[in-house]
Design an enzyme around this catalytic site. Structure first.
Site, short mmCIF file in Angstrom:
data_model
loop_
_atom_site.label_atom_id
_atom_site.label_comp_id
_atom_site.label_asym_id
_atom_site.label_seq_id
_atom_site.Cartn_x
_atom_site.Cartn_y
_atom_site.Cartn_z
N ASN A 12 74.69 69.62 11.35
CA ASN A 12 73.57 68.69 11.43
C ASN A 12 73.55 67.82 10.18
O ASN A 12 73.30 68.30 9.07
CB ASN A 12 72.26 69.47 11.56
CG ASN A 12 71.07 68.57 11.85
OD1 ASN A 12 71.24 67.39 12.17
ND2 ASN A 12 69.88 69.12 11.76
N LEU A 14 74.26 74.33 10.03
CA LEU A 14 74.44 73.84 8.67
C LEU A 14 73.85 72.43 8.58
O LEU A 14 74.35 71.49 9.21
CB LEU A 14 75.92 73.82 8.32
CG LEU A 14 76.60 75.19 8.31
CD1 LEU A 14 78.11 75.04 8.10
CD2 LEU A 14 76.00 76.09 7.23
N ASP A 15 72.75 72.31 7.83
CA ASP A 15 72.12 71.02 7.58
C ASP A 15 72.77 70.45 6.32
O ASP A 15 72.67 71.04 5.24
CB ASP A 15 70.61 71.19 7.36
CG ASP A 15 69.92 71.77 8.57
OD1 ASP A 15 70.34 71.46 9.70
OD2 ASP A 15 68.95 72.53 8.39
N VAL A 16 73.41 69.30 6.45
CA VAL A 16 74.35 68.84 5.42
C VAL A 16 74.01 67.44 4.91
O VAL A 16 73.61 66.57 5.68
CB VAL A 16 75.79 68.85 5.99
CG1 VAL A 16 76.79 68.38 4.96
CG2 VAL A 16 76.14 70.26 6.46
N PHE A 70 72.13 72.13 2.89
CA PHE A 70 70.76 72.21 2.38
C PHE A 70 69.93 73.10 3.29
O PHE A 70 70.25 73.28 4.47
CB PHE A 70 70.14 70.82 2.30
CG PHE A 70 70.55 70.02 1.09
CD1 PHE A 70 69.63 69.71 0.10
CD2 PHE A 70 71.86 69.59 0.93
CE1 PHE A 70 70.00 68.99 -1.01
CE2 PHE A 70 72.25 68.87 -0.19
CZ PHE A 70 71.31 68.57 -1.16
#
Length: 257
Positions: free
Chosen positions: A172, A129-131, A142
């Site tokens: 992340n 999970l790119d946050v 995102f």
């Protein structure tokens, strides 16, 4: 008691190793195969390799590159980038990779998590999970190199991923990427409390003190980093490094205290 894992994360673009800041401003830092060989010598716990353009460019994973990396690795390897089907995941694992990571494809079609887990085992399915933090509070995941707001809550999606059969969450933080000012432990605590899955943090580690702080706050977790393990000094000279056995042992003492 499970121990904290210390995990270099290597970003690949056009076959070369790069390091980014806040998902942009990438700097070429060398050949990924050479980096893997050095990390072998340093006996790292695990390695994450991400092809950061595969999904954005709509192409399949580079199987030849993956096979070469897996052949060199003497540590567990997790690969991410461009995986959007069960068949791709199975092919990658047949090359000697222990884990596959999903991000945009999992958010677009969450059922893919369970489909892959059923074929290769939950322990081999990692959801990344790119946050980013929202201006008015809260967080959003995102995709596509941090450019597309999925409108998804990372805490809620971590719970969904667990229910669907994921084996690990990598959190992340986009705004911390490459800045080396520490992890976002507030969000990490929320995700840790919301699921029982192993949690790995990525984005922000710039010193051993940051690793220690994360373990003191969260206990047994994965501690992933890029810049910490490829740069040295204020001018960001390229130098592959990794904590010594004594330094890693100190982390385990924190976990056990």
């Amino acid at each position: 008691m499970p121990r904290a894992r210390v995990i270099p994360c290597l970003l690949v673009r056009d076959g070369g190793l790069v390091k980014t800041r806040r998902f942009g401003d990438d700097k070429y830092v060398g050949d990924p195969i050479n980096a893997v060989r050095i990390f072998n010598e340093k006996e790292v716990d695990e390695l994450i390799v991400v092809d950061i353009d595969a999904t954005v460019q709509g192409r399949e994973p580079d199987y030849a590159m993956i096979e070469n990396l897996a052949a060199e690795c003497r540590m567990p390897l997790c690969y991410g980038g461009g995986i959007s089907s069960v068949e791709q995941a199975k092919r990658i694992m047949s090359l000697g990779v222990e884990k596959v990571s999903l991000s945009a494809a999992a958010i677009a079609r969450p059922a893919l998590i369970g489909e892959i887990a059923e074929q290769v085992g939950s322990q081999s399915v990692v959801v990344v999970l790119d946050v980013k933090k929202k201006m008015l509070g809260g967080y959003r995941a995102f995709t596509r190199n941090g450019k597309v707001d999925s409108k998804v809550s990372p805490v809620e999606f971590a719970q969904k991923a667990e229910a669907l059969g994921a084996g690990e969450i990598v959190l992340n933080m986009i705004e911390h990427d490459g800045v080396m000012n520490g992890y976002d432990l507030a969000l990490a605590s929320q995700v840790r409390d919301a699921t029982r899955l192993p949690l790995t943090l990525l984005g922000g580690a710039g010193s051993l003190a940051h690793l220690n702080e994360a373990v003191e706050r969260l206990g047994t977790i994965g501690l992933a980093a890029g810049s910490l393990f490829v740069f040295k000094g204020p001018y960001r000279a390229v130098l592959i490094s990794y904590p010594t056995h004594a330094e890693r042992a100190a982390l385990q003492q924190i976990v056990g205290s």
